[in-house]
Design a protein around this motif. Sequence first.
Motif, PDB file in Angstrom:
ATOM      1  N   GLU A 256      83.754  99.263 106.664  1.00  0.00           N
ATOM      2  CA  GLU A 256      83.206 100.562 107.435  1.00  0.00           C
ATOM      3  C   GLU A 256      83.884 101.271 107.028  1.00  0.00           C
ATOM      4  O   GLU A 256      83.784 102.947 107.190  1.00  0.00           O
ATOM      5  CB  GLU A 256      83.108  99.632 109.086  1.00  0.00           C
ATOM      6  CG  GLU A 256      82.301  98.629 109.048  1.00  0.00           C
ATOM      7  CD  GLU A 256      82.049  98.577 110.544  1.00  0.00           C
ATOM      8  OE1 GLU A 256      80.965  98.027 111.322  1.00  0.00           O
ATOM      9  OE2 GLU A 256      82.872  98.788 111.890  1.00  0.00           O
TER      10      GLU A 256
ATOM     11  N   HIS B 226      80.503 108.038  99.299  1.00  0.00           N
ATOM     12  CA  HIS B 226      80.072 108.472 100.803  1.00  0.00           C
ATOM     13  C   HIS B 226      78.793 109.664 100.965  1.00  0.00           C
ATOM     14  O   HIS B 226      78.939 110.845 100.088  1.00  0.00           O
ATOM     15  CB  HIS B 226      81.369 109.039 102.203  1.00  0.00           C
ATOM     16  CG  HIS B 226      81.535 107.255 102.304  1.00  0.00           C
ATOM     17  ND1 HIS B 226      81.110 106.713 103.155  1.00  0.00           N
ATOM     18  CD2 HIS B 226      82.396 107.209 101.900  1.00  0.00           C
ATOM     19  CE1 HIS B 226      82.127 106.209 103.110  1.00  0.00           C
ATOM     20  NE2 HIS B 226      83.038 106.268 101.963  1.00  0.00           N
TER      21      HIS B 226
ATOM     22  N   ALA C 156      72.823 107.026 109.056  1.00  0.00           N
ATOM     23  CA  ALA C 156      73.816 107.216 110.040  1.00  0.00           C
ATOM     24  C   ALA C 156      74.158 108.778 110.958  1.00  0.00           C
ATOM     25  O   ALA C 156      73.764 108.397 111.684  1.00  0.00           O
ATOM     26  CB  ALA C 156      75.086 106.328 109.919  1.00  0.00           C
TER      27      ALA C 156
ATOM     28  N   GLU D  88      77.958 100.485 108.876  1.00  0.00           N
ATOM     29  CA  GLU D  88      77.187 101.105 107.685  1.00  0.00           C
ATOM     30  C   GLU D  88      77.674 100.903 106.782  1.00  0.00           C
ATOM     31  O   GLU D  88      78.995  99.557 106.406  1.00  0.00           O
ATOM     32  CB  GLU D  88      77.968 102.321 107.720  1.00  0.00           C
ATOM     33  CG  GLU D  88      77.961 103.041 109.839  1.00  0.00           C
ATOM     34  CD  GLU D  88      78.366 104.910 109.872  1.00  0.00           C
ATOM     35  OE1 GLU D  88      78.827 105.485 108.789  1.00  0.00           O
ATOM     36  OE2 GLU D  88      79.172 104.277 110.138  1.00  0.00           O
TER      37      GLU D  88
ATOM     38  N   THR E 145      72.604 100.337 108.858  1.00  0.00           N
ATOM     39  CA  THR E 145      72.185 101.522 108.754  1.00  0.00           C
ATOM     40  C   THR E 145      72.364 101.651 107.129  1.00  0.00           C
ATOM     41  O   THR E 145      73.995 101.726 107.216  1.00  0.00           O
ATOM     42  CB  THR E 145      72.073 102.752 109.667  1.00  0.00           C
ATOM     43  OG1 THR E 145      71.238 103.442 108.954  1.00  0.00           O
ATOM     44  CG2 THR E 145      73.025 103.262 110.190  1.00  0.00           C
ATOM     45  N   LEU E 146      72.537 102.850 106.378  1.00  0.00           N
ATOM     46  CA  LEU E 146      72.488 103.405 105.588  1.00  0.00           C
ATOM     47  C   LEU E 146      72.981 104.727 105.829  1.00  0.00           C
ATOM     48  O   LEU E 146      73.276 105.241 106.800  1.00  0.00           O
ATOM     49  CB  LEU E 146      71.977 103.944 104.307  1.00  0.00           C
ATOM     50  CG  LEU E 146      70.757 102.769 104.381  1.00  0.00           C
ATOM     51  CD1 LEU E 146      70.160 103.368 103.278  1.00  0.00           C
ATOM     52  CD2 LEU E 146      71.672 101.545 103.071  1.00  0.00           C
ATOM     53  N   TYR E 147      74.969 104.739 105.291  1.00  0.00           N
ATOM     54  CA  TYR E 147      75.470 106.233 105.490  1.00  0.00           C
ATOM     55  C   TYR E 147      75.135 106.907 105.849  1.00  0.00           C
ATOM     56  O   TYR E 147      74.508 107.992 106.634  1.00  0.00           O
ATOM     57  CB  TYR E 147      76.585 106.219 104.216  1.00  0.00           C
ATOM     58  CG  TYR E 147      77.165 104.731 104.091  1.00  0.00           C
ATOM     59  CD1 TYR E 147      78.434 104.010 105.319  1.00  0.00           C
ATOM     60  CD2 TYR E 147      77.999 104.655 102.487  1.00  0.00           C
ATOM     61  CE1 TYR E 147      79.040 103.327 104.802  1.00  0.00           C
ATOM     62  CE2 TYR E 147      78.449 103.662 102.141  1.00  0.00           C
ATOM     63  CZ  TYR E 147      79.142 103.152 103.241  1.00  0.00           C
ATOM     64  OH  TYR E 147      79.931 102.368 103.183  1.00  0.00           O
TER      65      TYR E 147
ATOM     66  N   SER F   6      66.821 101.204 106.857  1.00  0.00           N
ATOM     67  CA  SER F   6      67.261 102.064 105.458  1.00  0.00           C
ATOM     68  C   SER F   6      66.247 102.329 104.728  1.00  0.00           C
ATOM     69  O   SER F   6      65.566 101.964 105.149  1.00  0.00           O
ATOM     70  CB  SER F   6      67.938 100.253 104.726  1.00  0.00           C
ATOM     71  OG  SER F   6      67.560  99.252 104.400  1.00  0.00           O
TER      72      SER F   6
ATOM     73  N   LEU G 123      77.181 100.449 115.687  1.00  0.00           N
ATOM     74  CA  LEU G 123      76.829 100.893 114.468  1.00  0.00           C
ATOM     75  C   LEU G 123      77.220 100.744 113.451  1.00  0.00           C
ATOM     76  O   LEU G 123      78.465 100.477 112.931  1.00  0.00           O
ATOM     77  CB  LEU G 123      76.825 102.767 114.657  1.00  0.00           C
ATOM     78  CG  LEU G 123      76.230 102.678 113.269  1.00  0.00           C
ATOM     79  CD1 LEU G 123      74.123 103.018 113.457  1.00  0.00           C
ATOM     80  CD2 LEU G 123      76.174 104.304 113.538  1.00  0.00           C
TER      81      LEU G 123
END
Length: 300
Positions: free
Chosen positions: A14, A225, A102, A126, A97-99, A147, A124
């Motif tokens: 994460e 990221h 999020a 990610e 969820t996706l970065y 997503s 959460l």
Amino acid sequence: MSFRQMEYLLAVVEEGSFTRAAQRLSVSQPALSHQIRALERTVGHPLLERLPDAVRLTPMGRAYLPHAVAALHSAGEAQHVGRPRGDLDRIGLRIATLYSVALGIIPPAVLAWRRLYSDAHVELLEFGNSGDLANLMNFGGADVAVSAAPLHWDGPVCVLGREDLVVVLAADDPVAADGRRTIRLSELAERPWVLYAPDNGLAAVVAQACSVAGFIARPAVHTHHTSTAVQLAAAGLGPALVPRNMIEADFHGVQLTPDPPVHREIVAFTSTAEVPHIAAFIDILIEYGAVRSRMPRHTG
């Protein structure tokens, strides 16, 4: 193999860093690394690939992680068995969820949902791509995933809308000097780009968009990221395609809309749509999720 080792692995994944994971867990980095290596010896394969500036899951790590998350989730549920009835009734929501999602979509939805369930616990998780989310959901590791649409999913799916991508450039970039608002990607074909690491789902979106524009983007730098891609592009390292939702109010670069547009569909998917607090969160996502060009809801 221990739950603590699984928890350490999840923290590293994460955070994308042993250093940040150790800080979050309040342990020393050598102790964290020792536990991860012990877990890898037990599994019999490396789970993490240690890169100079990042950490990512190996193929075995990607296969193992959903089992670890599911085991931790089951252990947490088991701890509630002997507690008073009031604790048993406490609602929790685990969101995978996706970065990019999020940061850009999830926060206003969680805030609105907690007005309905003020005592609820929200967790959460990610990830970089929707495939990992689907694996996690298959093993019961989260209540709902938000997503890009997964390739294979048999449970309920709700289309939230379209996530538009924009081109980010430095504020003094000559391409944006005339105050223009759109750009053809082919105009940037000769430049080195800020690109995503292969395990980030946006890598394929960017590659496809550039291919349609007639070129293959050369990398100036790769990042895991999306928020980092925004910063690197705004600093002048090269253009980047990023979700519009990622652009913060204090953004100091330039954003231009690609012509033709570049986007991906964002969905919420879950194993069941019958649980009231999960259904409420999905409804709120539709209303507060800030997805551009929202589309009608459907389930299937």
